[in-house]
Scaffold this active site. Structure first.
Site, PDB file in Angstrom:
ATOM      1  N   ASP A 136       1.073  -1.754  -0.244  1.00 41.08           N
ATOM      2  CA  ASP A 136       0.085   0.273  -0.028  1.00 41.08           C
ATOM      3  C   ASP A 136       0.775   1.082   0.061  1.00 41.08           C
ATOM      4  O   ASP A 136       0.703   1.813   1.059  1.00 41.08           O
ATOM      5  CB  ASP A 136      -0.772  -0.159   1.664  1.00 41.08           C
ATOM      6  N   HIS A 152     -12.226  -0.491   9.141  1.00 38.91           N
ATOM      7  CA  HIS A 152     -11.218  -1.281  10.416  1.00 38.91           C
ATOM      8  C   HIS A 152     -11.256  -2.044  11.309  1.00 38.91           C
ATOM      9  O   HIS A 152     -11.140  -2.980  11.990  1.00 38.91           O
ATOM     10  CB  HIS A 152     -10.121  -0.298   9.777  1.00 38.91           C
ATOM     11  N   ASP A 210     -10.876  -5.882  -0.011  1.00 34.67           N
ATOM     12  CA  ASP A 210      -9.725  -5.396   1.193  1.00 34.67           C
ATOM     13  C   ASP A 210      -9.468  -6.539   2.169  1.00 34.67           C
ATOM     14  O   ASP A 210      -9.708  -7.831   1.618  1.00 34.67           O
ATOM     15  CB  ASP A 210     -10.697  -4.326   1.896  1.00 34.67           C
ATOM     16  N   ARG A 226       4.730   2.999   3.293  1.00 37.59           N
ATOM     17  CA  ARG A 226       5.313   2.351   3.334  1.00 37.59           C
ATOM     18  C   ARG A 226       6.724   2.053   3.425  1.00 37.59           C
ATOM     19  O   ARG A 226       7.449   1.521   3.622  1.00 37.59           O
ATOM     20  CB  ARG A 226       5.036   0.691   2.846  1.00 37.59           C
ATOM     21  N   ARG A 285      -6.454  11.121   1.545  1.00 36.01           N
ATOM     22  CA  ARG A 285      -5.962   9.895   0.901  1.00 36.01           C
ATOM     23  C   ARG A 285      -7.188  10.363  -0.367  1.00 36.01           C
ATOM     24  O   ARG A 285      -5.929   9.634  -0.947  1.00 36.01           O
ATOM     25  CB  ARG A 285      -6.388   8.352   1.399  1.00 36.01           C
ATOM     26  N   LYS A 324      -8.965   1.867  -5.362  1.00 36.45           N
ATOM     27  CA  LYS A 324      -9.760   1.404  -3.925  1.00 36.45           C
ATOM     28  C   LYS A 324     -10.682   2.337  -3.310  1.00 36.45           C
ATOM     29  O   LYS A 324     -10.471   3.246  -4.215  1.00 36.45           O
ATOM     30  CB  LYS A 324      -9.168   0.654  -2.941  1.00 36.45           C
ATOM     31  N   HIS A 325     -11.442   2.405  -3.319  1.00 38.29           N
ATOM     32  CA  HIS A 325     -12.084   0.475  -2.259  1.00 38.29           C
ATOM     33  C   HIS A 325     -13.984   1.290  -2.899  1.00 38.29           C
ATOM     34  O   HIS A 325     -14.418   1.936  -2.666  1.00 38.29           O
ATOM     35  CB  HIS A 325     -12.692   0.936  -0.791  1.00 38.29           C
TER      36      HIS A 325
END
Length: 319
Positions: free
Chosen positions: A68, A180, A248, A76, A137, A167-168
């Site tokens: 990601d 989450h 996901d 990351r 984002r 996404k999403h």
């Protein structure tokens, strides 16, 4: 064939023996990397090479090594890599070309390290600024602008030789929940989704892969089934037959609170998803899918179709 449809990860910056055994036992075809797998670019390059060698040896095919790397708050890559700004910051420049350039920079960085599949760009329309998970984002709150910038990012990734994933689906930007921690819900009708959230996922963007979110749309489906497990919502993905459809993470609370690993894995495949990301228990999910194929709950024809799609994109982006 089942292992080709699974993505799993591990803790630490070196390849652990436990994970090696999982690859051997389940012929696991794909890996996801997180920040805890990363020290610096040299270490990450070595790790990716070791993953590829292991997966090729055990499965006969290259691995999708996924990450990601959206930029901005979802980063990351290590400090000695090139980390681009997040989507909303890119959009704020007013230059559409910046989305293309930043995607290209990210793609070349990832490809050089050994990552071949980026779980980005975020194509959510931030239509409800109070949503708890998307925010910066997103490229913004205007669907047409998000679609324009998203298409440029997809083009930037593709022309640099990296598989990317929008996404999403069907849109996380107008929900009150973070998937989450809880099942996200959009109360929009199909017409309302098509006028906003679904625009960035249009078939003419060149998008090869789509991540489906744990988002219920009761005014479309009539129930609270998350999109990841809903044939009705997965079918709305443009050109679903040729698009690589990824769930996901199935380890998120939105799924684990209501479904066992077995139920989630089988229902996601029945819904039309091709790739299962991080089932909460790999052995349990694998066993359930194997049984479902053996008893005809999941047809071998559907299994073949998905695996052929996966291998086609591996040939294009992972070989």
């Amino acid at each position: 064939m089942i292992g080709q449809r699974l993505v799993f990860g591990f803790k630490g910056t070196e390849l652990p023996q436990e994970f090696t055994e999982l690859v051997r036992k389940f012929k696991l075809g794909n890996v996801i990397l997180f920040r805890y797998n990363v020290e610096n670019t040299a270490q990450l390059s070595r790790l990716c090479a070791e993953i590829q060698e292991l997966v090729r040896r055990e499965t006969g095919h290259p691995a999708f090594i996924t990450i990601d790397q959206e930029g901005g708050m979802v980063t990351r890559l290590p400090a000695d890599a090139v980390n681009v700004p997040g989507s909303m910051a890119i959009a704020a420049t007013g230059r559409v070309r910046d989305a293309y350039d930043c995607a290209g920079i990210t793609a070349r960085q990832l490809r050089g390290i050994g990552v071949n599949f980026n779980l980005a760009p975020d194509l959510d329309v931030n239509s409800n600024s109070m949503n708890p998970v998307i925010g910066v984002r997103s490229f913004g709150d205007d669907a047409a602008r998000v679609a324009e910038l998203g298409a440029q990012a997809v083009r930037g990734y593709g022309e640099a030789g990296l598989l990317c994933c929008g996404k999403h689906f069907p849109g996380h930007g107008d929900t009150a929940e973070d998937s989450h921690t809880a099942l996200a819900v959009t109360y929009k009708t199909l017409d309302e989704l098509q006028a906003c959230e679904l625009l960035p996922f249009a078939a003419d963007t060149g998008l090869h892969a789509v991540m489906v979110g744990h988002i219920a749309a009761p005014n479309v489906t009539g129930d609270g089934t998350p999109a990841t497990l809903s044939p009705q919502l997965v079918a709305l993905i443009p050109d679903a037959e040729n698009t690589l459809i990824v769930t996901d993470s199935l380890a998120m609370d939105a799924i684990t609170a209501a479904y066992t690993p077995s139920e989630a894995a089988v229902q996601a495949l029945q819904a039309g998803c091709d790739v299962l990301l991080m089932p909460n228990s790999l052995p349990e999910a694998y066993a359930a899918v194997l049984e479902a194929v053996q008893n005809g709950t999941i047809s071998e024809e559907r299994l073949d179709r998905s695996v052929n799609k996966i291998l086609l994109y591996k040939q294009q982006f992972a070989s």
